[in-house]
Scaffold this active site. Structure first.
Site, PDB file in Angstrom:
ATOM      1  N   SER A 182       0.855  -0.950  -0.001  1.00  0.00           N
ATOM      2  CA  SER A 182       0.088  -0.088  -0.066  1.00  0.00           C
ATOM      3  C   SER A 182       0.858   1.277   0.112  1.00  0.00           C
TER       4      SER A 182
ATOM      5  N   PRO B  21     -15.772  11.276   3.787  1.00  0.00           N
ATOM      6  CA  PRO B  21     -16.599  10.445   4.842  1.00  0.00           C
ATOM      7  C   PRO B  21     -18.190  10.127   4.469  1.00  0.00           C
TER       8      PRO B  21
ATOM      9  N   TRP C  44     -10.113   7.936   5.371  1.00  0.00           N
ATOM     10  CA  TRP C  44      -9.519   6.824   4.904  1.00  0.00           C
ATOM     11  C   TRP C  44      -8.378   6.823   4.155  1.00  0.00           C
TER      12      TRP C  44
ATOM     13  N   LEU D  99      -6.394   6.028 -10.125  1.00  0.00           N
ATOM     14  CA  LEU D  99      -6.733   4.820  -9.623  1.00  0.00           C
ATOM     15  C   LEU D  99      -6.387   3.598 -10.639  1.00  0.00           C
TER      16      LEU D  99
ATOM     17  N   ARG E  16      -4.784   0.284  -8.919  1.00  0.00           N
ATOM     18  CA  ARG E  16      -5.670  -0.819  -9.181  1.00  0.00           C
ATOM     19  C   ARG E  16      -4.719  -1.881  -9.645  1.00  0.00           C
TER      20      ARG E  16
ATOM     21  N   ARG F 127       0.695 -32.019  10.239  1.00  0.00           N
ATOM     22  CA  ARG F 127      -0.238 -32.151  11.113  1.00  0.00           C
ATOM     23  C   ARG F 127      -0.941 -33.566  11.068  1.00  0.00           C
TER      24      ARG F 127
ATOM     25  N   GLU G 297      -9.855   1.303  -3.623  1.00  0.00           N
ATOM     26  CA  GLU G 297      -9.435   0.946  -4.968  1.00  0.00           C
ATOM     27  C   GLU G 297     -10.639   0.670  -5.702  1.00  0.00           C
ATOM     28  N   GLY G 298     -11.915   0.975  -5.038  1.00  0.00           N
ATOM     29  CA  GLY G 298     -13.106   0.474  -5.853  1.00  0.00           C
ATOM     30  C   GLY G 298     -13.495  -0.879  -5.062  1.00  0.00           C
TER      31      GLY G 298
HETATM   32  P1  TGC Z   1     -17.537   8.221 -15.335  1.00  0.00           P
HETATM   33  O1  TGC Z   1     -18.668   8.996 -15.796  1.00  0.00           O
HETATM   34  O2  TGC Z   1     -17.698   6.666 -15.409  1.00  0.00           O
HETATM   35  O3  TGC Z   1     -16.033   8.652 -15.608  1.00  0.00           O
HETATM   36  C1  TGC Z   1     -15.770  10.113 -15.675  1.00  0.00           C
HETATM   37  C2  TGC Z   1     -14.564  10.125 -16.611  1.00  0.00           C
HETATM   38  O4  TGC Z   1     -13.545   9.564 -16.225  1.00  0.00           O
HETATM   39  C3  TGC Z   1     -13.256   8.277 -17.114  1.00  0.00           C
HETATM   40  N1  TGC Z   1     -12.765   7.356 -16.216  1.00  0.00           N
HETATM   41  C4  TGC Z   1     -11.689   6.709 -16.094  1.00  0.00           C
HETATM   42  N2  TGC Z   1     -10.322   6.931 -16.541  1.00  0.00           N
HETATM   43  C5  TGC Z   1      -9.312   6.292 -16.494  1.00  0.00           C
HETATM   44  N3  TGC Z   1      -9.233   5.216 -15.571  1.00  0.00           N
HETATM   45  C6  TGC Z   1     -10.554   4.932 -14.884  1.00  0.00           C
HETATM   46  N4  TGC Z   1     -10.533   3.875 -14.120  1.00  0.00           N
HETATM   47  C7  TGC Z   1     -11.526   5.431 -15.191  1.00  0.00           C
HETATM   48  N5  TGC Z   1     -12.966   5.531 -14.866  1.00  0.00           N
HETATM   49  C8  TGC Z   1     -13.590   6.353 -15.544  1.00  0.00           C
HETATM   50  C9  TGC Z   1     -14.389   8.105 -17.920  1.00  0.00           C
HETATM   51  O5  TGC Z   1     -14.205   7.620 -19.140  1.00  0.00           O
HETATM   52  C10 TGC Z   1     -14.992   9.377 -17.894  1.00  0.00           C
HETATM   53  O6  TGC Z   1     -13.763  10.232 -18.943  1.00  0.00           O
HETATM   54  P2  TGC Z   1     -14.779  11.314 -19.977  1.00  0.00           P
HETATM   55  O7  TGC Z   1     -13.703  11.715 -20.942  1.00  0.00           O
HETATM   56  O8  TGC Z   1     -16.068  10.736 -20.463  1.00  0.00           O
HETATM   57  O9  TGC Z   1     -15.197  12.614 -18.913  1.00  0.00           O
HETATM   58  O10 TGC Z   1     -17.575   8.553 -13.725  1.00  0.00           O
HETATM   59  P3  TGC Z   1     -18.610   8.282 -12.673  1.00  0.00           P
HETATM   60  O11 TGC Z   1     -18.802   9.475 -11.582  1.00  0.00           O
HETATM   61  O12 TGC Z   1     -19.800   7.783 -13.193  1.00  0.00           O
HETATM   62  O13 TGC Z   1     -17.888   7.257 -11.484  1.00  0.00           O
HETATM   63  C11 TGC Z   1     -17.858   5.897 -11.839  1.00  0.00           C
HETATM   64  C12 TGC Z   1     -17.139   4.912 -10.703  1.00  0.00           C
HETATM   65  C13 TGC Z   1     -18.178   4.790 -10.058  1.00  0.00           C
HETATM   66  C14 TGC Z   1     -16.664   3.725 -11.580  1.00  0.00           C
HETATM   67  C15 TGC Z   1     -16.018   5.764 -10.307  1.00  0.00           C
HETATM   68  O14 TGC Z   1     -16.602   6.866  -9.351  1.00  0.00           O
HETATM   69  C16 TGC Z   1     -15.339   4.663  -9.206  1.00  0.00           C
HETATM   70  O15 TGC Z   1     -14.236   4.092  -9.680  1.00  0.00           O
HETATM   71  N6  TGC Z   1     -15.568   4.842  -7.946  1.00  0.00           N
HETATM   72  C17 TGC Z   1     -14.909   4.112  -7.074  1.00  0.00           C
HETATM   73  C18 TGC Z   1     -14.022   5.074  -6.241  1.00  0.00           C
HETATM   74  C19 TGC Z   1     -12.523   4.435  -5.729  1.00  0.00           C
HETATM   75  O16 TGC Z   1     -12.006   3.611  -6.186  1.00  0.00           O
HETATM   76  N7  TGC Z   1     -11.802   5.254  -4.956  1.00  0.00           N
HETATM   77  C20 TGC Z   1     -10.649   5.029  -4.550  1.00  0.00           C
HETATM   78  C21 TGC Z   1     -10.000   5.925  -3.649  1.00  0.00           C
HETATM   79  S1  TGC Z   1      -8.153   5.829  -3.464  1.00  0.00           S
HETATM   80  C22 TGC Z   1      -7.793   4.463  -2.684  1.00  0.00           C
HETATM   81  O17 TGC Z   1      -8.845   3.647  -2.158  1.00  0.00           O
HETATM   82  C23 TGC Z   1      -6.296   4.128  -2.191  1.00  0.00           C
HETATM   83  S2  TGC Z   1      -6.136   2.898  -1.458  1.00  0.00           S
HETATM   84  C24 TGC Z   1      -4.682   2.867  -1.698  1.00  0.00           C
HETATM   85  C25 TGC Z   1      -3.728   1.771  -0.803  1.00  0.00           C
HETATM   86  O18 TGC Z   1      -3.656   1.992   0.224  1.00  0.00           O
HETATM   87  O19 TGC Z   1      -3.113   0.935  -1.694  1.00  0.00           O
HETATM   88  P1  FAD Z   2     -19.283   3.496   0.656  1.00  0.00           P
HETATM   89  O1  FAD Z   2     -18.940   4.054  -0.776  1.00  0.00           O
HETATM   90  O2  FAD Z   2     -20.034   3.894   1.360  1.00  0.00           O
HETATM   91  O3  FAD Z   2     -19.590   1.704   0.124  1.00  0.00           O
HETATM   92  C1  FAD Z   2     -20.591   1.211   1.171  1.00  0.00           C
HETATM   93  C2  FAD Z   2     -21.327  -0.023   0.500  1.00  0.00           C
HETATM   94  O4  FAD Z   2     -21.942   0.205  -0.566  1.00  0.00           O
HETATM   95  C3  FAD Z   2     -19.885  -1.116  -0.344  1.00  0.00           C
HETATM   96  O5  FAD Z   2     -20.314  -2.346   0.164  1.00  0.00           O
HETATM   97  C4  FAD Z   2     -20.283  -0.694  -1.723  1.00  0.00           C
HETATM   98  O6  FAD Z   2     -19.702  -1.851  -2.465  1.00  0.00           O
HETATM   99  C5  FAD Z   2     -21.514  -0.461  -1.673  1.00  0.00           C
HETATM  100  N1  FAD Z   2     -22.034   0.185  -2.937  1.00  0.00           N
HETATM  101  C6  FAD Z   2     -21.629   1.518  -3.410  1.00  0.00           C
HETATM  102  N2  FAD Z   2     -22.464   1.633  -4.310  1.00  0.00           N
HETATM  103  C7  FAD Z   2     -23.259   0.792  -4.653  1.00  0.00           C
HETATM  104  C8  FAD Z   2     -24.267   0.589  -5.472  1.00  0.00           C
HETATM  105  N3  FAD Z   2     -24.312   1.612  -6.805  1.00  0.00           N
HETATM  106  N4  FAD Z   2     -24.908  -0.469  -5.685  1.00  0.00           N
HETATM  107  C9  FAD Z   2     -24.629  -1.424  -4.700  1.00  0.00           C
HETATM  108  N5  FAD Z   2     -23.874  -1.202  -3.700  1.00  0.00           N
HETATM  109  C10 FAD Z   2     -23.093  -0.085  -3.777  1.00  0.00           C
HETATM  110  N6  FAD Z   2      -9.173   6.593  -0.162  1.00  0.00           N
HETATM  111  C11 FAD Z   2      -8.366   7.545  -0.806  1.00  0.00           C
HETATM  112  O7  FAD Z   2      -8.997   8.372  -1.411  1.00  0.00           O
HETATM  113  N7  FAD Z   2      -7.209   7.799  -0.601  1.00  0.00           N
HETATM  114  C12 FAD Z   2      -6.352   6.614   0.136  1.00  0.00           C
HETATM  115  O8  FAD Z   2      -5.426   6.528   0.177  1.00  0.00           O
HETATM  116  C13 FAD Z   2      -7.125   5.626   0.761  1.00  0.00           C
HETATM  117  N8  FAD Z   2      -6.819   4.514   1.569  1.00  0.00           N
HETATM  118  C14 FAD Z   2      -7.552   3.667   2.141  1.00  0.00           C
HETATM  119  C15 FAD Z   2      -6.969   2.792   3.239  1.00  0.00           C
HETATM  120  C16 FAD Z   2      -7.866   1.964   3.697  1.00  0.00           C
HETATM  121  C17 FAD Z   2      -7.144   0.997   4.851  1.00  0.00           C
HETATM  122  C18 FAD Z   2      -9.276   1.840   3.518  1.00  0.00           C
HETATM  123  C19 FAD Z   2     -10.240   0.806   4.240  1.00  0.00           C
HETATM  124  C20 FAD Z   2      -9.952   2.737   2.701  1.00  0.00           C
HETATM  125  C21 FAD Z   2      -8.850   3.788   1.966  1.00  0.00           C
HETATM  126  N9  FAD Z   2      -9.390   4.669   0.943  1.00  0.00           N
HETATM  127  C22 FAD Z   2      -8.671   5.563   0.482  1.00  0.00           C
HETATM  128  C23 FAD Z   2     -10.930   4.662   0.888  1.00  0.00           C
HETATM  129  C24 FAD Z   2     -11.528   3.482  -0.017  1.00  0.00           C
HETATM  130  O9  FAD Z   2     -11.388   4.082  -1.217  1.00  0.00           O
HETATM  131  C25 FAD Z   2     -13.083   3.618   0.216  1.00  0.00           C
HETATM  132  O10 FAD Z   2     -13.193   2.810   1.301  1.00  0.00           O
HETATM  133  C26 FAD Z   2     -13.760   2.696  -0.903  1.00  0.00           C
HETATM  134  O11 FAD Z   2     -13.759   3.442  -2.062  1.00  0.00           O
HETATM  135  C27 FAD Z   2     -15.253   2.610  -0.452  1.00  0.00           C
HETATM  136  O12 FAD Z   2     -15.751   3.985   0.012  1.00  0.00           O
HETATM  137  P2  FAD Z   2     -16.540   3.743   1.348  1.00  0.00           P
HETATM  138  O13 FAD Z   2     -15.732   3.293   2.176  1.00  0.00           O
HETATM  139  O14 FAD Z   2     -17.066   5.334   1.653  1.00  0.00           O
HETATM  140  O15 FAD Z   2     -17.758   2.823   1.105  1.00  0.00           O
END
Ligand code: TGC
Ligand code: FAD
Length: 388
Positions: free
Chosen positions: A96, A139, A167, A244, A248, A273, A368-369
């Site tokens: 991470s 949040p 987070w 992302l 990912r 075992r 990361e989703g």
């Molecule tokens: P949507 O309309 O689908 O897309 C908006 C624009 O973005 C483009 N796009 C992407 N481009 C590159 N890579 C991707 N993965 C992309 N996904 C979408 C898309 O083509 C579009 O472009 P344009 O030119 O048409 O404007 O956007 P939406 O708002 O409907 O969202 C779709 C959704 C739900 C898939 C997106 O919001 C999503 O991926 N949600 C999950 C959020 C998430 O993964 N958060 C992670 C936070 S960081 C983290 O967790 C770090 S942990 C790290 C660690 O400790 O290892």
């Molecule tokens: P929510 O979005 O509230 O989701 C709650 C539940 O609803 C989930 O089960 C989800 O699958 C479900 N759900 C969502 N949408 C739908 C739908 N349309 N239909 C049915 N079910 C649905 N984020 C950063 O930006 N940077 C970081 O560095 C980072 N590091 C992290 C480290 C850790 C240890 C953790 C736990 C998280 C981290 N995150 C980070 C945040 C992480 O990306 C989010 O936790 C993740 O994207 C989910 O968001 P949430 O926790 O708010 O859950």
């Protein structure tokens, strides 16, 4: 008669790697065996990220390893994947750290930053002298970042940033945060420096997962950000979402390492075992369960290698990454949970790695989703219908 197969590499993925990729895999693997694995159980128990490893990761060229120039190693995508796999064989928390530094902080600066921003930050980040974090999640719901509340307004030559992020990996140890905020000109990325007035961080304690990684919240109260700290190359959600995709991709490989560590553990344990007068490895049910682990790991390896080769040809579609992130995280968490069960009561002890990997993978399958998010991304690709 063919020679015996490697149980952790049943399809001989190694033979598909270039000499350079093998050197990367073996050198990181040795480092993890010698320096990482011996201390991870304690680090996890003590809820402590072993910061002294940062300098060693930097010396090995593992920070920003895919970037060309700026003191970075310029390795290909398969090598980056192998780095993630070997690090996560040690602990998901260490992978991470490297994912965030490389894919979520150095990548956006490299891809969307000005030349001055690249010169200022990339070399010191590659040397591990500056640490970064990535603030997208808020949040009220991380799955839908388009609903972010954090916003910035122009004020003369500067911007004023308000809001909060939740987070966030590395939050309290970071020198800079890449913060994504809504503006009148679209979603923009801001380089927020740790000493900027109005910027505060808070660690999230008492986690049952990723205990050897720092997680926290970021708060912005009228933080004044100079224009020089705005990433000029992006002004839509596509910017952070493209970061992302990089992170990912690394996770697709990383979780294979965690799964391999668990399979390796039960392969050993079940030989020794003895129950009902025979090693449990000699029973059909245990063999089927371990064969299932081998099957899942092999499928994950093939998906990741194919993904890496496509990425290195610059032909990657983000949906392909979603498919592998979903598949490989699901495989790894199922393997870790089953390995924990095969260890019986011993499986809840910190003497064994499976429960630590199992607990870590609860975060990895969420961040990361979430699994659901990736399933819906694939569903949208198949049907053309957005079902979020
Ligand atoms: P949507 O309309 O689908 O897309 C908006 C624009 O973005 C483009 N796009 C992407 N481009 C590159 N890579 C991707 N993965 C992309 N996904 C979408 C898309 O083509 C579009 O472009 P344009 O030119 O048409 O404007 O956007 P939406 O708002 O409907 O969202 C779709 C959704 C739900 C898939 C997106 O919001 C999503 O991926 N949600 C999950 C959020 C998430 O993964 N958060 C992670 C936070 S960081 C983290 O967790 C770090 S942990 C790290 C660690 O400790 O290892
Ligand atoms: P929510 O979005 O509230 O989701 C709650 C539940 O609803 C989930 O089960 C989800 O699958 C479900 N759900 C969502 N949408 C739908 C739908 N349309 N239909 C049915 N079910 C649905 N984020 C950063 O930006 N940077 C970081 O560095 C980072 N590091 C992290 C480290 C850790 C240890 C953790 C736990 C998280 C981290 N995150 C980070 C945040 C992480 O990306 C989010 O936790 C993740 O994207 C989910 O968001 P949430 O926790 O708010 O859950």
């Amino acid at each position: 008669m063919s020679s015996k197969l490697n149980p952790l590499d049943l399809y001989d993925i190694r033979s598909e790697l270039s000499e350079d990729e093998i050197i990367v895999k073996d050198s990181v693997g040795r480092y993890v065996d010698e320096k990482v694995i011996p201390l991870m159980s304690d680090a996890f128990e003590q809820h402590n990220f072993p910061r002294h490893l940062i300098g060693e990761l930097a010396e090995l060229g593992l920070l920003g390893s895919s970037i060309n120039g700026y003191e970075c190693a310029g390795l290909n995508s398969v090598s980056y994947g192998l780095i993630c796999q070997e690090l996560e064989r040690g602990d998901s928390g260490l992978r991470s750290f490297v994912s965030v530094q490389s894919s979520l902080v150095m990548f956006p600066i490299y891809t969307y930053g000005s030349e001055e921003q690249k010169q200022r930050w990339l070399p010191i980040m590659a040397r591990g002298e500056a640490i970064g974090c990535f603030g997208l999640t808020e949040p009220h719901g991380g799955s839908d970042p388009s609903n972010m509340k954090t916003h910035a307004k122009r004020d003369g030559e500067d911007w004023i940033l308000n809001g909060s992020k939740m987070w966030i990996t590395n939050a309290t140890i970071a020198d800079i945060a890449i913060v994504w905020a809504k503006t009148d000109e679209g979603v923009k990325g801001f380089i927020v420096e740790k000493d900027m007035p109005g910027f505060e961080t808070q660690e999230i304690k008492n986690k049952f997962s990723l205990r050897a990684s720092v997680t926290g919240a970021l708060f912005f109260n009228n933080v004044r950000i100079p224009e020089a700290n705005v990433l000029p190359g992006t002004s839509s959600l596509k910017g952070p979402l493209s970061c992302l995709t990089q992170a990912r991709y690394g996770i697709c490989w990383g979780v294979i390492g965690a799964a391999q560590a668990c399979l390796n553990e039960v392969l050993d344990y079940t030989q020794d075992r003895i129950l009902f007068e025979r090693p449990i490895a000699n029973t059909q049910t245990i063999q089927i369960r371990m064969a299932e682990m081998g099957r899942q790991i092999t499928a994950a390896q093939l998906m990741s290698l194919r993904l890496g080769r496509i990425k290195d040809k610059d032909q990657l579609n983000p949906t392909q990454v979603s498919l592998a992130k979903w598949n490989n995280c699901r495989a790894a968490i199922d393997i870790a949970r089953d390995a924990r069960d095969i260890l019986g009561g011993a499986g809840i002890s910190a003497e064994y790695v499976s429960i630590r990997h199992m607990l870590n993978l609860e975060s990895v399958i969420t961040y990361e989703g979430t699994e659901t998010v990736h399933q819906l991304i694939v569903g949208k690709e198949l049907t053309g219908v957005n079902a979020f």
